[in-house]
Design a protein around this motif. Sequence first.
Motif, PDB file in Angstrom:
ATOM      1  N   ALA A 190     111.609 107.403  66.181  1.00 20.46           N
ATOM      2  CA  ALA A 190     112.915 106.905  65.006  1.00 20.46           C
ATOM      3  C   ALA A 190     112.097 105.412  65.578  1.00 20.46           C
ATOM      4  O   ALA A 190     113.199 104.860  64.325  1.00 20.46           O
ATOM      5  CB  ALA A 190     114.083 107.491  65.206  1.00 20.46           C
ATOM      6  N   VAL A 191     112.659 105.089  66.524  1.00 18.39           N
ATOM      7  CA  VAL A 191     112.804 103.821  67.427  1.00 18.39           C
ATOM      8  C   VAL A 191     111.985 103.029  67.018  1.00 18.39           C
ATOM      9  O   VAL A 191     111.679 101.641  66.608  1.00 18.39           O
ATOM     10  CB  VAL A 191     113.927 103.604  69.356  1.00 18.39           C
TER      11      VAL A 191
ATOM     12  N   GLY B 117     108.707  98.815  65.571  1.00 17.34           N
ATOM     13  CA  GLY B 117     107.473  98.988  65.512  1.00 17.34           C
ATOM     14  C   GLY B 117     106.582  98.896  67.258  1.00 17.34           C
ATOM     15  O   GLY B 117     107.965  99.632  68.164  1.00 17.34           O
ATOM     16  N   PRO B 118     106.259  98.326  67.302  1.00 13.80           N
ATOM     17  CA  PRO B 118     105.226  98.521  68.453  1.00 13.80           C
ATOM     18  C   PRO B 118     105.502  98.043  69.580  1.00 13.80           C
ATOM     19  O   PRO B 118     105.210  97.448  70.162  1.00 13.80           O
ATOM     20  CB  PRO B 118     103.222  97.938  68.611  1.00 13.80           C
ATOM     21  N   ASN B 119     106.587  98.612  70.055  1.00 14.48           N
ATOM     22  CA  ASN B 119     107.870  98.517  71.443  1.00 14.48           C
ATOM     23  C   ASN B 119     106.974  99.230  72.310  1.00 14.48           C
ATOM     24  O   ASN B 119     106.502 100.132  72.620  1.00 14.48           O
ATOM     25  CB  ASN B 119     108.956  98.865  71.388  1.00 14.48           C
ATOM     26  N   PRO B 120     106.484  98.752  73.575  1.00 11.58           N
ATOM     27  CA  PRO B 120     105.111  98.499  74.396  1.00 11.58           C
ATOM     28  C   PRO B 120     105.686  99.773  75.564  1.00 11.58           C
ATOM     29  O   PRO B 120     105.704 101.519  75.773  1.00 11.58           O
ATOM     30  CB  PRO B 120     104.782  98.067  75.355  1.00 11.58           C
ATOM     31  N   GLY B 121     107.292 100.004  75.767  1.00  8.67           N
ATOM     32  CA  GLY B 121     108.041 100.614  76.708  1.00  8.67           C
ATOM     33  C   GLY B 121     108.138 102.220  75.798  1.00  8.67           C
ATOM     34  O   GLY B 121     108.123 103.193  76.364  1.00  8.67           O
ATOM     35  N   TYR B 122     108.692 102.265  74.450  1.00  8.93           N
ATOM     36  CA  TYR B 122     108.127 104.162  73.671  1.00  8.93           C
ATOM     37  C   TYR B 122     107.605 103.904  73.197  1.00  8.93           C
ATOM     38  O   TYR B 122     107.102 105.523  73.293  1.00  8.93           O
ATOM     39  CB  TYR B 122     109.384 103.137  72.873  1.00  8.93           C
TER      40      TYR B 122
END
Length: 298
Positions: free
Chosen positions: A275-276, A281-286
């Motif tokens: 969902a995040v 979008g492409p958040n590296p941590g997630y």
Amino acid sequence: MSTSPQAVAVAAPPSPDAPPARFLPPGIVARSAQRLTGGTAHPVWRCVLDDGRAVVVKASADAAEGMFATEAAGLEVLAQLGGLPTPGVIAVEQHALVLEALEPQLPDGDAYWEAAGRAVAGLHAVRCDRHGWAADGWLGLFRQHNAWDTDGHRFFAEKRVLRYLTEPGVEAALDAADRAGIERLCARLPDLLPDHGAALTHGDLWRNNLIASLGGGPVFVDPAVSYAWPEIDVAMMFCTGGVPEVFFDAYAEVRPLDAGWREHARILNLRELLAVLATCGPNPGYVTAVREVVARYV
């Protein structure tokens, strides 16, 4: 719950921090307004009306049809059916939701979190023989698919995980191998997770969706209500951080948790990770967190 068009309009001259008056029901005047932090999906203000009442206003020109009405109905369900303390609803419009103002700062002591844990366990005592809800809802800005299903593993896989794979933000963040891994993990869910049946769930339960009553007790906001595995709520509280162990201890006193609940939470939190990504979008941590879950269980 009142959903009649009661007025909340900004006094002249309007405060520069006030929500745009066109979003609000006509009639009652607000003397002042302060923009609040948070409000991930929609901007939020605390307003003082000309009669001295303090209210919280969520407003957005981009709110989807029925989004705020669904949130107001969810608060009513949590309070009346689930026994959770929730803020009173003052007014609902297409582009605004007006709630009674309570205390946004948590007392953050053991008594607060113990009361919150027991309250959530009490909510989960409300059971159903199916997973889902009478209508779709919203998790943040994205539709929560709630079509009824008697199979909990299938419901979680299809309605809470796989439904995100076609969202543009997730497509931009994950490659074909990632998506195939998530699909394989979903196929393994009956081997990985126990099925404790469907309970009434808050659906978006994390630290930032708890506030406090004027007396210092827990109050719950921003629901995404459905009948689902109660462990989904527990997993979100555990995996998103900032919730002390006494919350889970108090919960377990009312509704015992499996010995492996922390391990199960990692899998259940995949819904929140996706969902995040759908939102940001492409958040590296997630992206890394999703890949770690898939690698661990596939």
